[in-house]
Design a protein around this motif. Structure first.
Motif, PDB file in Angstrom:
ATOM      1  N   LEU A  67       0.822  -1.215   0.000  1.00 25.98           N
ATOM      2  CA  LEU A  67       0.000   0.000   0.000  1.00 25.98           C
ATOM      3  C   LEU A  67       0.857   1.266   0.000  1.00 25.98           C
ATOM      4  O   LEU A  67       0.520   2.250  -0.672  1.00 25.98           O
ATOM      5  CB  LEU A  67      -0.943   0.002   1.203  1.00 25.98           C
ATOM      6  CG  LEU A  67      -2.061  -1.039   1.196  1.00 25.98           C
ATOM      7  CD1 LEU A  67      -2.820  -1.005   2.508  1.00 25.98           C
ATOM      8  CD2 LEU A  67      -2.986  -0.823   0.028  1.00 25.98           C
ATOM      9  N   THR A  70       2.241   1.664  -3.608  1.00 26.10           N
ATOM     10  CA  THR A  70       1.311   1.700  -4.748  1.00 26.10           C
ATOM     11  C   THR A  70       0.206   2.734  -4.565  1.00 26.10           C
ATOM     12  O   THR A  70       0.057   3.632  -5.387  1.00 26.10           O
ATOM     13  CB  THR A  70       0.673   0.307  -4.982  1.00 26.10           C
ATOM     14  OG1 THR A  70       0.014  -0.111  -3.792  1.00 26.10           O
ATOM     15  CG2 THR A  70       1.718  -0.710  -5.398  1.00 26.10           C
ATOM     16  N   ILE A  71      -0.553   2.625  -3.504  1.00 25.47           N
ATOM     17  CA  ILE A  71      -1.719   3.497  -3.309  1.00 25.47           C
ATOM     18  C   ILE A  71      -1.323   4.880  -2.808  1.00 25.47           C
ATOM     19  O   ILE A  71      -1.862   5.890  -3.262  1.00 25.47           O
ATOM     20  CB  ILE A  71      -2.714   2.840  -2.320  1.00 25.47           C
ATOM     21  CG1 ILE A  71      -3.134   1.464  -2.823  1.00 25.47           C
ATOM     22  CG2 ILE A  71      -3.920   3.732  -2.088  1.00 25.47           C
ATOM     23  CD1 ILE A  71      -3.836   1.484  -4.152  1.00 25.47           C
TER      24      ILE A  71
END
Length: 166
Positions: A67, A70-71
């Motif tokens: 996370l 990526t996010i």
């Protein structure tokens, strides 16, 4: 005999996620939000599936790292894209048009800006016209303290009629 504390691990995951969310509310950088999501998805999720404690920690770490890389960048890019810097107050005055309200004498006068404010004004250093009368258009070039530095506005030339168009 000691009780088996692994049955209460879910409480630790919830408390850890809550602590991360509280820290995130203070920092607002999405880092601790990703750690909280990793704790809930990885740690609590593996606990619900009956995994051992070491697998819960490994899953929480793995989900948090995924996370984070990526996010989080996508969220930060979206957040910063929408917050365009808009000049305000004195920073917004350069380039604003104005009309002379008191005749310029010795390079000093008074103007009413297009936003409705009245300022004492001084001619900009490169200005060639020192005789600005009431009603003449000027443009603010800078602000020096409580004085607006202005230059005469370029008068638009009317479009010339081409005799071939007639």
């Amino acid at each position: 005999m000691l009780p088996d504390l692994t049955q209460y691990t879910w409480i630790a995951w919830l408390v850890l996620a809550l602590v991360f969310i509280i820290i995130e509310l203070v920092t607002l950088e999405f880092t601790f939000l990703m750690l909280a999501a990793g704790s809930l998805i990885g740690g609590l999720g593996v606990w619900l599936l009956g995994g051992p404690w070491w697998l819960q920690i490994a899953a929480a770490a793995a989900v948090s790292l995924v996370l984070l890389f990526t996010i989080r960048p996508l969220l930060l890019r979206a957040l910063r894209r929408s917050s365009r810097l808009v000049p305000s107050n004195v920073d917004a005055l350069p380039g604003l048009g104005a009309r002379v309200t008191r005749r310029f004498e010795h390079g000093a006068g008074e103007v009413k800006l297009d936003n409705g404010e009245t300022w004492t004004a001084q001619l900009a250093a490169g200005s060639q016209s020192a005789d600005l009368d009431v009603g003449d258009r000027v443009v603010v070039t800078a602000v020096r303290g409580a004085t607006a530095e202005v230059a005469p506005a370029a008068t638009p030339t009317p479009p010339s009629k081409d005799v071939s168009d007639a």
